[in-house]
Design a protein around this motif. Structure first.
Motif, short mmCIF file in Angstrom:
data_model
loop_
_atom_site.label_atom_id
_atom_site.label_comp_id
_atom_site.label_asym_id
_atom_site.label_seq_id
_atom_site.Cartn_x
_atom_site.Cartn_y
_atom_site.Cartn_z
N ILE A 64 0.22 -7.36 4.66
CA ILE A 64 -1.19 -7.19 4.74
C ILE A 64 -1.42 -5.61 3.93
N MET A 65 -0.58 -4.77 4.22
CA MET A 65 -0.86 -3.47 3.57
C MET A 65 -0.69 -3.40 2.53
N ASP A 66 0.62 -3.90 1.87
CA ASP A 66 0.70 -3.97 0.26
C ASP A 66 -0.35 -4.47 -0.27
N TYR A 67 -1.01 -5.65 0.23
CA TYR A 67 -2.04 -6.48 -0.39
C TYR A 67 -3.40 -5.32 -0.53
N PHE A 68 -3.44 -4.53 0.43
CA PHE A 68 -4.91 -3.84 0.48
C PHE A 68 -4.51 -2.37 -0.53
N ASP A 69 -3.28 -2.23 -0.74
CA ASP A 69 -3.05 -1.11 -1.27
C ASP A 69 -3.01 -1.18 -2.91
N ARG A 70 -3.62 -0.18 -3.56
CA ARG A 70 -3.49 -0.27 -5.03
C ARG A 70 -2.29 -0.20 -5.65
#
Ligand code: UTP
Length: 267
Positions: A64-70
């Motif tokens: 989930i964090m990876d997805y919202f990271d640029r």
């Protein structure tokens, strides 16, 4: 007027209804129209004027964090390969996202309690990421925030559900104030018999920070979990609480048929 600027999205559950895929793929990352479910939730929060979101995650939810990271690497790859037109597909909703971990999945109430410092003394929103709504202009969260602004009350999203399904929800005792606004006088989690009404609480809330001191002292309830519903039952004794009946179509992506129906609608 209360400005609701912050939202908590609890996403630390095991998703047991959706096993075995949830062993490796969080329910919140289930794809819908090329985007993960939680994208729609953060988008709904941003559209309702939320500026800061706290996503409560657990050990295996770093995706989930990876997805919202640029991804600067992906962005420069797309530019180099003359695929800049695809850059817009990597855009994420315009809100500040924070993360915290819930050490043990001790229930929805415990997940919300992880947001105590984040919320501070502000009235805040809660969006359950497995409840996705199809709405035209106003999202369910916008409806709740507008209700809160005009009444400075806690506000819960409600939906009428068939009597045989009430055992799966928090069900409210209420007095109707208008066709779609109700004063909530009680709430019971998953009533086995004699539900107080046919109005169930669904995945959007606007709550006062008073809920945290209640959550800190509440005993585990049904399923031996810290239930948000039990804390709301206490909150109602101290502060006013309204329910807003939401007319938008709702899909619980933890229910296979509803997930499939939603994917078909948004493909
Ligand atoms: P659910 O009960 O619908 O989700 O909780 P679940 O527990 O993940 O799934 P099932 O019921 O076993 O299939 C509603 C939301 O609250 C989060 C879940 O991740 C879900 O998004 N939750 C639940 C937490 O963050 N922590 C918990 O301890 C429990």
């Amino acid at each position: 007027m209360v400005k609701v600027r912050k939202a908590i999205i609890p996403a630390a559950g095991y998703g047991t209804r959706s096993l075995p895929i949830t062993k490796v793929l969080p329910k919140e990352m289930f794809p819908i129209g090329g985007k993960p479910a939680i994208h729609y939730i953060v988008e709904e929060a941003a559209a309702a004027g939320i500026e800061e979101v706290l996503i409560v995650i657990s050990r295996n939810k770093n995706m989930i964090m990876d997805y919202f990271d640029r991804s600067l690497e992906l962005e420069s790859f797309l530019e180099k390969k003359n695929k800049s037109h695809l850059l817009e597909k990597t855009e994420i909703p315009n809100v500040k996202i924070f993360y915290t971990r819930q050490p043990f999945a001790m229930g929805l109430g415990d997940a919300i309690l992880q947001g105590k410092e984040f919320a501070g003394d502000e009235t805040f929103a809660v969006l359950l990421p497995d409840d996705i709504f199809l709405y035209d202009q106003k999202s369910p969260l916008t409806e709740l925030i507008e209700q809160c602004n005009s009444t400075t009350s806690n506000v819960l999203a409600l939906k009428k559900v068939p009597s045989e399904a009430l055992t799966k929800y928090g069900v409210v005792k209420e007095t109707a104030l208008s066709s779609n606004v109700h004063r909530i006088t009680g709430i019971v989690e998953k009533p086995k018999k004699n539900p107080p009404s046919d109005l169930a609480v669904i995945g959007r809330y606007v709550l006062s920070p008073r809920i945290f001191s209640i959550l800190e002292h509440i005993n585990p309830g049904i399923g031996n979990e810290i239930q948000l519903t039990d804390a709301i039952a206490e909150l109602i004794k101290k502060q006013s609480c309204l329910g807003k009946v939401i007319s938008s179509e709702r899909f619980d992506i933890g229910v296979a048929d509803e997930y499939v129906a939603l994917v078909q609608r948004l493909h």
